[in-house]
Structures are given as structure tokens and as C-alpha cells.
Write a protein that holds these residues in place. Structure first.
Motif, PDB file in Angstrom:
ATOM      1  N   GLU A  64      49.932  58.699  38.075  1.00  0.00           N
ATOM      2  CA  GLU A  64      48.754  58.831  37.230  1.00  0.00           C
ATOM      3  C   GLU A  64      47.723  57.807  37.679  1.00  0.00           C
ATOM      4  O   GLU A  64      47.989  56.609  37.694  1.00  0.00           O
ATOM      5  CB  GLU A  64      49.095  58.587  35.746  1.00  0.00           C
ATOM      6  CG  GLU A  64      49.472  59.835  35.002  1.00  0.00           C
ATOM      7  CD  GLU A  64      49.487  59.640  33.487  1.00  0.00           C
ATOM      8  OE1 GLU A  64      48.894  58.629  32.998  1.00  0.00           O
ATOM      9  OE2 GLU A  64      50.073  60.481  32.806  1.00  0.00           O
ATOM     10  N   LEU A  65      46.550  58.283  38.065  1.00  0.00           N
ATOM     11  CA  LEU A  65      45.478  57.389  38.493  1.00  0.00           C
ATOM     12  C   LEU A  65      44.620  57.043  37.282  1.00  0.00           C
ATOM     13  O   LEU A  65      44.020  57.922  36.655  1.00  0.00           O
ATOM     14  CB  LEU A  65      44.635  58.065  39.580  1.00  0.00           C
ATOM     15  CG  LEU A  65      45.423  58.535  40.814  1.00  0.00           C
ATOM     16  CD1 LEU A  65      44.470  59.111  41.858  1.00  0.00           C
ATOM     17  CD2 LEU A  65      46.234  57.393  41.414  1.00  0.00           C
ATOM     18  N   GLY A  66      44.587  55.761  36.934  1.00  0.00           N
ATOM     19  CA  GLY A  66      43.832  55.329  35.768  1.00  0.00           C
ATOM     20  C   GLY A  66      42.412  54.940  36.128  1.00  0.00           C
ATOM     21  O   GLY A  66      41.930  55.189  37.243  1.00  0.00           O
ATOM     22  N   SER A  67      41.748  54.294  35.193  1.00  0.00           N
ATOM     23  CA  SER A  67      40.365  53.870  35.434  1.00  0.00           C
ATOM     24  C   SER A  67      40.355  52.713  36.418  1.00  0.00           C
ATOM     25  O   SER A  67      41.322  51.951  36.524  1.00  0.00           O
ATOM     26  CB  SER A  67      39.714  53.447  34.113  1.00  0.00           C
ATOM     27  OG  SER A  67      40.449  52.398  33.520  1.00  0.00           O
ATOM     28  N   GLY A  68      39.268  52.586  37.135  1.00  0.00           N
ATOM     29  CA  GLY A  68      39.176  51.543  38.147  1.00  0.00           C
ATOM     30  C   GLY A  68      40.196  51.790  39.244  1.00  0.00           C
ATOM     31  O   GLY A  68      40.328  52.898  39.747  1.00  0.00           O
ATOM     32  N   LYS A  69      40.932  50.757  39.614  1.00  0.00           N
ATOM     33  CA  LYS A  69      41.932  50.898  40.671  1.00  0.00           C
ATOM     34  C   LYS A  69      43.353  50.924  40.120  1.00  0.00           C
ATOM     35  O   LYS A  69      44.310  50.784  40.869  1.00  0.00           O
ATOM     36  CB  LYS A  69      41.793  49.740  41.661  1.00  0.00           C
ATOM     37  CG  LYS A  69      40.453  49.724  42.402  1.00  0.00           C
ATOM     38  CD  LYS A  69      40.380  48.573  43.391  1.00  0.00           C
ATOM     39  CE  LYS A  69      39.054  48.573  44.133  1.00  0.00           C
ATOM     40  NZ  LYS A  69      38.978  47.442  45.103  1.00  0.00           N
ATOM     41  N   LYS A  70      43.490  51.119  38.808  1.00  0.00           N
ATOM     42  CA  LYS A  70      44.814  51.119  38.198  1.00  0.00           C
ATOM     43  C   LYS A  70      45.605  52.365  38.597  1.00  0.00           C
ATOM     44  O   LYS A  70      45.070  53.473  38.601  1.00  0.00           O
ATOM     45  CB  LYS A  70      44.701  51.042  36.671  1.00  0.00           C
ATOM     46  CG  LYS A  70      44.141  49.715  36.161  1.00  0.00           C
ATOM     47  CD  LYS A  70      44.062  49.706  34.649  1.00  0.00           C
ATOM     48  CE  LYS A  70      43.488  48.379  34.140  1.00  0.00           C
ATOM     49  NZ  LYS A  70      43.375  48.366  32.657  1.00  0.00           N
ATOM     50  N   VAL A  71      46.860  52.143  38.935  1.00  0.00           N
ATOM     51  CA  VAL A  71      47.749  53.237  39.309  1.00  0.00           C
ATOM     52  C   VAL A  71      49.004  53.135  38.453  1.00  0.00           C
ATOM     53  O   VAL A  71      49.636  52.075  38.377  1.00  0.00           O
ATOM     54  CB  VAL A  71      48.122  53.182  40.809  1.00  0.00           C
ATOM     55  CG1 VAL A  71      49.074  54.319  41.161  1.00  0.00           C
ATOM     56  CG2 VAL A  71      46.873  53.244  41.681  1.00  0.00           C
ATOM     57  N   PHE A  72      49.355  54.239  37.801  1.00  0.00           N
ATOM     58  CA  PHE A  72      50.524  54.274  36.932  1.00  0.00           C
ATOM     59  C   PHE A  72      51.546  55.274  37.472  1.00  0.00           C
ATOM     60  O   PHE A  72      51.200  56.219  38.191  1.00  0.00           O
ATOM     61  CB  PHE A  72      50.140  54.691  35.501  1.00  0.00           C
ATOM     62  CG  PHE A  72      49.204  53.742  34.815  1.00  0.00           C
ATOM     63  CD1 PHE A  72      49.686  52.708  34.022  1.00  0.00           C
ATOM     64  CD2 PHE A  72      47.828  53.893  34.959  1.00  0.00           C
ATOM     65  CE1 PHE A  72      48.822  51.833  33.386  1.00  0.00           C
ATOM     66  CE2 PHE A  72      46.955  53.020  34.320  1.00  0.00           C
ATOM     67  CZ  PHE A  72      47.452  51.982  33.543  1.00  0.00           C
ATOM     68  N   VAL A  73      52.801  55.052  37.089  1.00  0.00           N
ATOM     69  CA  VAL A  73      53.845  56.054  37.324  1.00  0.00           C
ATOM     70  C   VAL A  73      54.511  56.329  35.982  1.00  0.00           C
ATOM     71  O   VAL A  73      54.712  55.415  35.171  1.00  0.00           O
ATOM     72  CB  VAL A  73      54.889  55.585  38.356  1.00  0.00           C
ATOM     73  CG1 VAL A  73      54.344  55.701  39.766  1.00  0.00           C
ATOM     74  CG2 VAL A  73      55.361  54.162  38.081  1.00  0.00           C
ATOM     75  N   VAL A  74      54.837  57.603  35.755  1.00  0.00           N
ATOM     76  CA  VAL A  74      55.428  58.011  34.479  1.00  0.00           C
ATOM     77  C   VAL A  74      56.754  58.704  34.758  1.00  0.00           C
ATOM     78  O   VAL A  74      56.772  59.830  35.281  1.00  0.00           O
ATOM     79  CB  VAL A  74      54.488  58.963  33.705  1.00  0.00           C
ATOM     80  CG1 VAL A  74      55.076  59.284  32.338  1.00  0.00           C
ATOM     81  CG2 VAL A  74      53.092  58.363  33.574  1.00  0.00           C
ATOM     82  N   PRO A  75      57.879  58.062  34.463  1.00  0.00           N
ATOM     83  CA  PRO A  75      59.186  58.693  34.696  1.00  0.00           C
ATOM     84  C   PRO A  75      59.345  59.969  33.862  1.00  0.00           C
ATOM     85  O   PRO A  75      58.971  60.001  32.683  1.00  0.00           O
ATOM     86  CB  PRO A  75      60.189  57.621  34.249  1.00  0.00           C
ATOM     87  CG  PRO A  75      59.434  56.332  34.281  1.00  0.00           C
ATOM     88  CD  PRO A  75      58.016  56.690  33.935  1.00  0.00           C
ATOM     89  N   ASP A  76      59.882  61.013  34.484  1.00  0.00           N
ATOM     90  CA  ASP A  76      60.131  62.279  33.793  1.00  0.00           C
ATOM     91  C   ASP A  76      61.609  62.489  33.491  1.00  0.00           C
ATOM     92  O   ASP A  76      61.984  62.822  32.375  1.00  0.00           O
ATOM     93  CB  ASP A  76      59.615  63.460  34.630  1.00  0.00           C
ATOM     94  CG  ASP A  76      58.106  63.549  34.624  1.00  0.00           C
ATOM     95  OD1 ASP A  76      57.492  63.165  33.606  1.00  0.00           O
ATOM     96  OD2 ASP A  76      57.532  63.978  35.638  1.00  0.00           O
ATOM     97  N   GLU A  77      62.459  62.311  34.524  1.00  0.00           N
ATOM     98  CA  GLU A  77      63.891  62.531  34.305  1.00  0.00           C
ATOM     99  C   GLU A  77      64.706  61.715  35.296  1.00  0.00           C
ATOM    100  O   GLU A  77      64.265  61.445  36.421  1.00  0.00           O
ATOM    101  CB  GLU A  77      64.245  64.016  34.460  1.00  0.00           C
ATOM    102  CG  GLU A  77      63.965  64.589  35.842  1.00  0.00           C
ATOM    103  CD  GLU A  77      64.439  66.022  35.969  1.00  0.00           C
ATOM    104  OE1 GLU A  77      65.365  66.397  35.218  1.00  0.00           O
ATOM    105  OE2 GLU A  77      63.894  66.753  36.817  1.00  0.00           O
TER     106      GLU A  77
END
Length: 256
Positions: free
Chosen positions: A59-72
Motif C-alpha cells: 500500500e503506497l501512502g501519502s508522501g513516500k510512506k510505504v505500507f504492507v498489509v498481511p492477508d494470510e
């Protein structure tokens, strides 16, 4: 390598659970978005050494923030063999080689020891920790070895748990070949001690050999470089009593 090996795999230090948003540090974020050129929603794999391996979305957030979201969760956590490597630090690139290969070969703890003939200055365990993290990411390993701060050899020996055999690779003294010794051994927590270039001093050798938990072994008729000896000894241990054998070395290596 399995079919998922082409999907980027990252170590994170935070807990992994479904739907938990995890912000990546700058270097990891840049690696995924600039080097791997992944876009929003891309699939990555995550592990933290405790919660197994997870498939996650970018998931690309605002600015240069980068997130990861575990699914399974895709793989359950597996324990590595309880094996410790004690080695005398070498020149920088060769020390990096030793800790990288120790990670690949399944060591759980890495303890640099300073000896009388150690030519290297003190090591930076934080930098070496980043080396093993990268090796764990690339080799499908489910955990990351701990690289301890360097300590004097005698201090490391004094702190050693005497119930654990410490296989001492001695190129100069009387000892049985390591393979022969391990052929008569069952799996159990253990350690391997590798000396510096030029070997241990006579005083150090006398101290090491005086300890009841030390098992002197040889690695053949030739004098091996320290980094070669480390790889050879770890390979022998893993193939004969570790997790290279056909059957698991423990009935169930999952961590609850």
C-alpha cells in the motif's frame, strides 16, 4: 526454490496478523518501489522470525510512506537448529562472508570472539545483523540468527553452557575427523569454534582443550582458511546431525 520464490520477501520486526498495517523503513520502501518497481496492491511476502510467513499487499501512502498489509499466513514458523558459531573476526569482507554463510547454513547464534592473533578490530554487530537479515530473506529461512557483540575468547568460554558440546576445529593438535565424531552423536544444542588466521596461541589452545565440554575435531589434512573452515564445519554438522537429514531432527519444529 518453490513457485513463490520470485515474489519479494522481507523481514519485518513487528508482529504479523491479518489486516495489520506495517510501515516499511525507507530502505525497504525504496527497494520495493524503485528497485523492484512494484505498484500499489502488489504481492509481497513477510516474516519476522516468530509468526510464520505471510502473503501481504503493498500500500503506497501519502508522501513516500510505504505500507504492507498481511492477508494470510502461508507458512508456519519453524525452529532452526540450536547451533552457535564462535569465530574470530577477519578482515571486513571475509567476516561478512562468514556470517552470511552461517545464516545460509542454519546457525541460530553468531558470536564473534577476540583472540590473541585476531587481526581485525572490533566488529559492528548492527552492520553484521543487516547482513544476516538479507541472507535470511534470500534463502527462504524462517528466522534470523542473532549476531552478538564481540567478546574476548576466554569470556565466551566462561559463559558457555557446559551441557552443550563445543566442537573445536583444531588444525594443530590430536583429534578425530569431525565426520567420525559426529557419526557417533545425536542431535542436540551445540557450538562450533573456529580460530583466527594463524590459529590460536598455545595458551589459548591449552585453555580450550582443558574444558570438559570442548570436543576437538579436525577438518582434514590441509590447513583451511578460517572462512573455509567455518563453512566446512557447519556443513558437516548440518548434514550429519542437523536439519539437512531426510527426516526432521525434531518430531515437530513448529513454534506454538
Amino acid at each position: 526454490m518453490g513457485p513463490m520464490s520470485s515474489i519479494p520477501r522481507l523481514f519485518v520486526s513487528l508482529p504479523l496478523s491479518a489486516g495489520n498495517h506495517i510501515q516499511l523503513d525507507d530502505s525497504q520502501g525504496k527497494y520495493l518501489t524503485r528497485v523492484m518497481r512494484l505498484n500499489d496492491g502488489a504481492i509481497v511476502r513477510l516474516f519476522n522470525g516468530k509468526d510464520g510467513e505471510w502473503q501481504a499487499r503493498l500500500e503506497l501512502g501519502s508522501g513516500k510512506k510505504v505500507f504492507v498489509v498481511p492477508d494470510e499466513q502461508t507458512r508456519q514458523q519453524v525452529a532452526a537448529p540450536d547451533l552457535t558459531l564462535l569465530f574470530a573476526p577477519l578482515k571486513k569482507t571475509r567476516t561478512d562472508f562468514v556470517v552470511e554463510k552461517a545464516c545460509e547454513l542454519g546457525v541460530q547464534h553468531i558470536q564473534p570472539v577476540m583472540t590473541e592473533r585476531t587481526q581485525s578490530s572490533r566488529v559492528r554487530s548492527d552492520r553484521l545483523q543487516s547482513v544476516v537479515i538479507e541472507a535470511a530473506e534470500q534463502t527462504e529461512r524462517m528466522d534470523v540468527p542473532v549476531v552478538a557483540d564481540d567478546v574476548p575468547l576466554l569470556k565466551a568460554l566462561d559463559a558457555w553452557d557446559p551441557s552443550r558440546p563445543l566442537y573445536y576445529c583444531d588444525e594443530a593438535g590430536e583429534a578425530h575427523p569431525m565426520a567420525q565424531t559426529l557419526a557417533e552423536t545425536e542431535y542436540g544444542p551445540a557450538g562450533i569454534l573456529i580460530g583466527p588466521e594463524g590459529g590460536f596461541s598455545e595458551q589459548e589452545r591449552a585453555k580450550i582443550r582443558s574444558l570438559p565440554f570442548v570436543v576437538p575435531v579436525t577438518l582434514g589434512p590441509r590447513i583451511l582458511r578460517a572462512e573455509t573452515a567455518a563453512v566446512a564445519a557447519l556443513t558437516l554438522w548440518q548434514s550429519m546431525v542437523g536439519d539437512w537429514r531426510e527426516r526432521p531432527y525434531l518430531p515437530d519444529t513448529r513454534i506454538a
